[in-house]
Structures are given as structure tokens and as C-alpha cells.
Design a protein around this motif. Structure first.
Motif, mmCIF file in Angstrom:
data_model
loop_
_atom_site.group_PDB
_atom_site.id
_atom_site.type_symbol
_atom_site.label_atom_id
_atom_site.label_comp_id
_atom_site.label_asym_id
_atom_site.label_seq_id
_atom_site.Cartn_x
_atom_site.Cartn_y
_atom_site.Cartn_z
ATOM 1 N N VAL A 45 0.871 -1.179 0.000
ATOM 2 C CA VAL A 45 0.000 0.000 0.000
ATOM 3 C C VAL A 45 0.906 1.227 0.000
ATOM 4 N N VAL A 46 0.382 2.328 -0.537
ATOM 5 C CA VAL A 46 1.153 3.569 -0.491
ATOM 6 C C VAL A 46 0.204 4.707 -0.109
ATOM 7 N N THR A 47 0.650 5.496 0.871
ATOM 8 C CA THR A 47 -0.195 6.603 1.344
ATOM 9 C C THR A 47 0.431 7.938 0.931
ATOM 10 N N ASP A 48 -0.344 9.016 1.078
ATOM 11 C CA ASP A 48 0.239 10.329 0.756
ATOM 12 C C ASP A 48 1.404 10.633 1.692
ATOM 13 N N GLY A 49 1.327 10.137 2.927
ATOM 14 C CA GLY A 49 2.422 10.316 3.893
ATOM 15 C C GLY A 49 3.694 9.603 3.420
ATOM 16 N N ARG A 53 7.246 11.483 2.609
ATOM 17 C CA ARG A 53 8.521 11.091 3.238
ATOM 18 C C ARG A 53 9.548 10.701 2.183
ATOM 19 N N ALA A 54 9.085 9.988 1.135
ATOM 20 C CA ALA A 54 9.999 9.547 0.079
ATOM 21 C C ALA A 54 10.589 10.748 -0.664
ATOM 22 N N ILE A 56 11.056 13.720 0.550
ATOM 23 C CA ILE A 56 12.038 14.354 1.455
ATOM 24 C C ILE A 56 13.346 13.559 1.424
ATOM 25 N N ASP A 57 13.216 12.222 1.322
ATOM 26 C CA ASP A 57 14.416 11.351 1.302
ATOM 27 C C ASP A 57 15.123 11.353 -0.053
ATOM 28 N N GLY A 58 14.673 12.158 -0.976
ATOM 29 C CA GLY A 58 15.412 12.283 -2.240
ATOM 30 C C GLY A 58 14.796 11.554 -3.419
ATOM 31 N N LYS A 59 13.714 10.815 -3.172
ATOM 32 C CA LYS A 59 13.040 10.185 -4.319
ATOM 33 C C LYS A 59 12.315 11.288 -5.099
ATOM 34 N N SER A 60 11.883 10.954 -6.306
ATOM 35 C CA SER A 60 11.172 11.967 -7.092
ATOM 36 C C SER A 60 9.808 11.426 -7.502
ATOM 37 N N VAL A 61 9.007 12.306 -8.086
ATOM 38 C CA VAL A 61 7.680 11.859 -8.508
ATOM 39 C C VAL A 61 7.774 10.897 -9.691
ATOM 40 N N GLU A 62 8.975 10.813 -10.310
ATOM 41 C CA GLU A 62 9.165 9.862 -11.410
ATOM 42 C C GLU A 62 9.582 8.481 -10.870
ATOM 43 N N SER A 63 9.939 8.403 -9.569
ATOM 44 C CA SER A 63 10.338 7.096 -9.003
ATOM 45 C C SER A 63 9.186 6.119 -9.152
ATOM 46 N N LYS A 64 9.516 4.815 -9.010
ATOM 47 C CA LYS A 64 8.459 3.820 -9.158
ATOM 48 C C LYS A 64 7.742 3.609 -7.819
ATOM 49 N N VAL A 65 6.473 3.294 -7.909
ATOM 50 C CA VAL A 65 5.670 3.082 -6.710
ATOM 51 C C VAL A 65 6.284 1.986 -5.835
ATOM 52 N N MET A 66 6.840 0.946 -6.476
ATOM 53 C CA MET A 66 7.404 -0.184 -5.696
ATOM 54 C C MET A 66 8.539 0.278 -4.786
ATOM 55 N N ASP A 67 9.167 1.438 -5.124
ATOM 56 C CA ASP A 67 10.285 1.930 -4.306
ATOM 57 C C ASP A 67 9.845 2.768 -3.108
ATOM 58 N N VAL A 68 8.579 3.119 -3.057
ATOM 59 C CA VAL A 68 8.125 3.942 -1.915
ATOM 60 C C VAL A 68 7.014 3.265 -1.113
ATOM 61 N N MET A 69 6.491 2.153 -1.615
ATOM 62 C CA MET A 69 5.309 1.551 -0.961
ATOM 63 C C MET A 69 5.683 0.823 0.341
ATOM 64 N N GLN A 70 4.681 0.608 1.168
ATOM 65 C CA GLN A 70 4.876 -0.215 2.372
ATOM 66 C C GLN A 70 4.564 -1.659 1.989
ATOM 67 N N THR A 71 5.454 -2.552 2.368
ATOM 68 C CA THR A 71 5.173 -3.957 2.058
ATOM 69 C C THR A 71 4.572 -4.671 3.268
ATOM 70 N N LYS A 72 4.624 -3.970 4.428
ATOM 71 C CA LYS A 72 3.944 -4.528 5.610
ATOM 72 C C LYS A 72 2.636 -3.761 5.766
ATOM 73 N N TYR A 73 1.559 -4.439 5.585
ATOM 74 C CA TYR A 73 0.255 -3.764 5.629
ATOM 75 C C TYR A 73 -0.782 -4.771 6.103
ATOM 76 N N THR A 74 -1.964 -4.255 6.384
ATOM 77 C CA THR A 74 -3.044 -5.147 6.839
ATOM 78 C C THR A 74 -4.044 -5.331 5.708
ATOM 79 N N SER A 75 -4.311 -6.594 5.374
ATOM 80 C CA SER A 75 -5.433 -6.867 4.458
ATOM 81 C C SER A 75 -6.243 -8.013 5.057
ATOM 82 N N LEU A 76 -7.445 -8.175 4.580
ATOM 83 C CA LEU A 76 -8.297 -9.251 5.114
ATOM 84 C C LEU A 76 -9.015 -9.942 3.962
#
Ligand SMILES: Cc1ncc(COP(=O)(O)O)c(C=O)c1O
Length: 490
Positions: A45-49, A53-54, A56-76
Motif C-alpha cells: 500500500v502507499v499513502t500520501d504520507g 517522506r519519500a 524528502i528522502d530524495g526520491k522523485s515523482v518519477e520514481s516507481k511506486v514499488m520503491d516507496v510503498m509499504q510492504t507490511k500492511y493489513t489486508s483481510l
């Protein structure tokens, strides 16, 4: 397994760019999206937060989603029982992707989906049931009965007016007040452009001609300057409407009325509990009208009240309310009257509601203070007025959105709805609607009402609204503005 259509507003593939995720987050207004692989399986999942943060850490809006997403998340699993899903939603985990047996997201659960916040709900847990039960057990359910008299008396006392006439709603209250005061064909009555249509409709019912005046930018109520310019030899009355709970400029309006010998009918439907220089609205004019519709500060389901200063006018209104039937001679009619009576059951609810009016007004003002604190930090939002001489009853908390902030009022309404928050646009200007076009004078303009009507939004304002609900509304508003800013700047 069928997909819920809303889930499509959340899905992004991991190889897309961060700027695409931002667009999705902006459009779904939920602050999050669910990341899937090429085969549609959920992998993050990826949030606006996360994006902020990404960046600020030097990533850009052209970076890939897989590089900024959370891989630990809750699904059901989508088959999870609803109580278990609800138990998993917390203030931190506000969105849960619901997946099928292949781990493909097919729906989502969210805090706001489970909790819709209405614009207004009544609070009826005082003596309402007890008094209504008494009406039923005694058989006094119609418009005769002790509660009608009591409601009129206590209500008039509260408002510091001499006489009260309970009626079946706030619209007929206006009509009855005008007729009892002798207003009819050939007369002109000045009404504000910004009000609910009942104010002007009441004038039209009498055969008099309504004259529409703009409101002032300070209070959103009838502008004394505009009124002065509209007075003609036919002007008989003015109708200040204390809109959304804020009192009108009563000193100025009463002075105009005195100078031109005009009647004043205050429409207080939205302002019960409001004070002008410490004095209750409704106690300035010749008559004042109130509504007790289900969304009003106190309710009787449907219902209304007219207050009068003059005993003779009040007596005439009482006769008119009851078919125009003589009080001395039964079934003798001196006037063409109406059936505008309130039932004893409605009045019983009203008496119980009145017992808690001070508490309700306090809750409204507390609600407004919380919104004011949360919204005034946003330079594109104007909070509702409260002039130094005013005690706003804050019936309905209404703010103005500056479209220069990148979020329009209509967009905010739509996105808040997606967050489970019901809102209302400000009334359309009377001068713009078909039945009232004929009352607009040549060359008349209404810039203040136009602006307020286009950009005003009313937020949930029940006396029952909780701190958590207000907090979640404020968070949603702030997230909608923030995401839009982030999106626009990239
Ligand atoms: C300003 C104003 N006047 C009159 C009315 C009419 O009241 P009712 O709905 O009880 O007829 C309302 C609200 O409903 C109102 O907001």
C-alpha cells in the motif's frame, strides 16, 4: 468473486510512477492506494504520507511506486465477518484492502465507510418520550391540549417576547405573521437574497411583492445599505433572516424601519439561541418566526412558532391559524383563515426540547469552536462570522472556500462524501431561481450572495457530534488540500 466498483479508485501497479499514485490518491480523497503486481495481486500500500517522506528522502515523482510503498500492511479476506473487519479498523489502520482467494483486492473497508457523519441529527433523549406518552395515554393528541399552551408560553418567555402562537411549520409561521400584520397585495416586503426559499415564499403567498436585497459580507445577513436603496412608497415591511445562526444588524435595520414606518418580521428559523448585543433574536421586530423542522436547534418533527409584540395582532393570528373561526361564536368565520395548528404531540416534544435548549446551544458553540480552531489555519478557508456584538447560535457551521487554494467547494463536497462526511452547499441566491426572477429590479446585482452561494459549504453540526467525528472531518479536509497541493506542485 465480483469487484466493488469503488476498489478501482484505489489500485495502482507497482511499476507506475509516484506521480500516478498521487493522482489516484487525489481523486479517491482517501489518502491511500493499494499496489498490485502485473497479475493484479496485492503487494503493498502507499499513502500520501509515504510519498511525502519519500520525496524528502530524495526520491522523485518519477520514481516507481514499488520503491516507496509499504510492504507490511493489513489486508483481510473479503469473506471476513463485518464485526471482525470493524474491529481491525483503528485510527492508524483506516483503510483495509479486502482480497479474494488469489490475494486480488476486490473491495475495501474504511473507518468512514463504516461511520457516515450526517449534517444533522436530532437529540430526543430527554423528556420527549415521557411527554408524548402522556399525550397518548390521555388522548390529547390533536391541537387542543396543555402542551400547546405551555410550549407557546415558555418559548415566548425564553425569547423575551410577549405572545407566542405555535403553528405546523416555519413556512406557515412566516405567512401567518405577515397576514396577521395586515400585509397583502400592493405592499412590498424586503427579503435577503441569501436565505431558504420559505422566507420569500411566505411573502408571495400574501399577494405582496417581495423585493430582494443583497446581504453584507461581514455577517452574511440582510445589508442595511442595500435595504435603504430599495425602499419605495409601497414598502411595508422588512424581513431580516438570521442566517445559519448569526444575528442581523438589528440596530441599523430597526432605525431604517422607524424612519420609514415599516414593520419588521424576523425570520429566526436558523437562529434560536442567538443574541444581538445580549438580546435574543426575535425580540426586536413586530413579529418573529421560528422553525422546528428535524434539523433545527430544537425540533418538534415539523413545527413552527410566531412571536408577537402586540396582543391584538396575536389574537388575530390565533383566529387565522384556526380557519379564521371566531373565538366567541363557534363556526362563525370573520376571515378566510387557515389550518396552521400545531398538535399537542408536537408541542410535547417541543417542551421537552426547550428544557435542553441552553445545553444544545452550548454544544453548538463548542462544535463551532473546534471547527474554527481546525480550519482557521487554512488560509483558503473563511470560518463563519461572529461579530463582536453577536452571540452566534451556530445552527449550521458554514465556511467559505477560496477556490484559489486549488480545491473548489463542489470538489470538497464530493471528496468529503467519499470520506463518509455529509455536507451541504450554501443556499442558491433567490435572485437566480426561476420563480423569483420577476422580483429582481433592473440593474440589480448581488455580489456578496453570489460569492457566498458559490463557495460556501456547511459541515456536520449536530449537537451530538463527537470530538472524534470532528477530528476525522478536519483531518479529511486537511488531507484533501494537502494532496491537491502536492499533486499540483509536481
Ligand atoms: C431561514 C428559514 N426560514 C424558514 C424556514 C422554513 O421552516 P420549515 O421548514 O419549518 O417550514 C427555514 C427552514 O427550513 C429556514 O431555514
Amino acid at each position: 468473486m465480483s469487484h466493488s466498483p469503488e476498489i478501482n479508485e484505489f489500485i495502482i501497479t507497482a511499476d507506475r510512477a509516484v506521480k500516478d499514485a498521487l493522482k489516484i490518491i487525489d481523486s479517491n480523497a482517501q489518502g491511500t492506494c493499494f499496489v498490485v503486481d502485473q497479475s493484479g495481486k496485492l503487494i503493498g500500500v502507499v499513502t500520501d504520507g509515504d510519498i511525502r517522506r519519500a520525496l524528502i528522502d530524495g526520491k522523485s515523482v518519477e520514481s516507481k511506486v514499488m520503491d516507496v510503498m509499504q510492504t507490511k500492511y493489513t489486508s483481510l479476506p473479503v469473506t471476513t465477518p463485518i464485526d471482525q473487519i470493524q474491529a481491525t479498523i483503528t485510527d492508524r489502520i483506516r483503510h483495509i484492502p479486502l482480497v479474494d482467494e488469489n490475494n486480488v483486492p476486490v473491495d475495501y473497508a474504511s473507518f468512514t465507510r463504516a461511520h457516515r457523519i450526517p449534517v444533522m441529527t436530532p437529540l430526543l433523549n430527554g423528556n420527549e418520550l415521557k411527554y408524548v406518552t402522556e399525550c397518548i395515554t390521555t388522548g390529547w393528541i390533536s391541537s387542543q391540549g396543555a402542551y400547546v399552551k405551555k410550549f407557546e408560553q415558555v418559548f415566548a418567555e425564553y425569547s423575551a417576547m410577549q405572545y407566542g402562537v405555535a403553528v405546523s411549520n416555519g413556512t406557515v409561521a412566516i405567512h401567518l405573521a405577515l397576514v396577521a400584520l395586515g400585509i397583502g397585495e400592493g405592499d412590498e416586503v424586503i427579503v435577503p437574497d441569501l436565505t431558504f426559499a420559505a422566507s420569500i415564499n411566505g411573502v408571495i403567498y400574501t399577494g405582496a411583492t417581495p423585493v430582494i436585497a443583497d446581504v453584507d459580507a461581514e455577517t452574511w445577513t440582510l445589508s442595511p445599505e442595500a435595504v435603504k436603496k430599495l425602499i419605495t412608497p409601497k414598502t411595508k415591511a422588512i424581513m431580516p433572516v438570521h442566517i445559519y445562526g448569526h444575528p442581523c444588524h438589528m440596530d441599523e435595520l430597526m432605525a431604517i424601519a422607524k424612519e420609514h414606518n415599516l414593520l419588521v418580521i424576523e425570520d429566526c428559523a436558523e437562529a434560536l439561541g442567538a443574541l444581538y448585543k445580549g438580546q435574543h433574536v426575535g425580540s426586536f421586530g413586530d413579529a418573529a418566526t421560528f422553525s422546528f423542522f428535524g434539523n433545527k436547534t430544537i425540533t418538534t418533527g415539523e413545527g413552527g412558532m410566531v412571536l408577537f409584540k402586540d396582543e391584538n395582532v396575536c389574537n388575530k393570528a390565533m383566529v387565522l391559524r384556526d380557519h379564521g373561526m371566531s373565538k366567541q361564536k363557534r363556526y362563525w368565520h370573520d376571515f378566510v383563515g387557515f389550518n396552521y395548528r400545531m398538535t399537542n404531540i408536537q408541542a410535547a416534544i417541543g417542551v421537552a426540547q426547550l428544557e435542553r435548549l441552553d445545553e444544545f446551544v452550548k454544544a453548538k458553540r463548542n462544535m463551532a469552536a473546534v471547527y474554527n480552531a481546525g480550519l482557521s489555519v487554512n488560509t483558503h478557508i473563511t470560518i463563519p462570522p461572529e461579530m463582536e456584538w453577536a452571540f452566534n447560535g451556530y445552527w449550521l457551521y458554514t465556511a467559505i472556500i477560496d477556490p484559489k487554494g486549488g480545491v473548489s467547494r463542489d470538489e470538497l463536497i464530493e471528496k468529503l462524501m467519499k470520506n463518509g462526511v455529509e455536507t451541504r452547499p450554501v443556499f442558491y441566491p433567490l435572485h437566480a431561481m426561476p420563480p423569483y426572477l420577476e422580483y429582481v429590479r433592473n440593474g440589480q446585482t448581488f455580489p456578496v450572495t453570489d460569492h457566498l452561494s458559490r463557495n460556501g459549504i456547511s459541515l456536520p453540526s449536530s449537537v451530538t457530534i463527537s470530538a472524534e467525528e470532528q477530528n476525522s472531518i478536519l483531518k479529511a479536509v486537511s488531507a484533501i488540500f494537502k494532496t491537491r497541493k502536492l499533486n499540483d506542485s509536481n
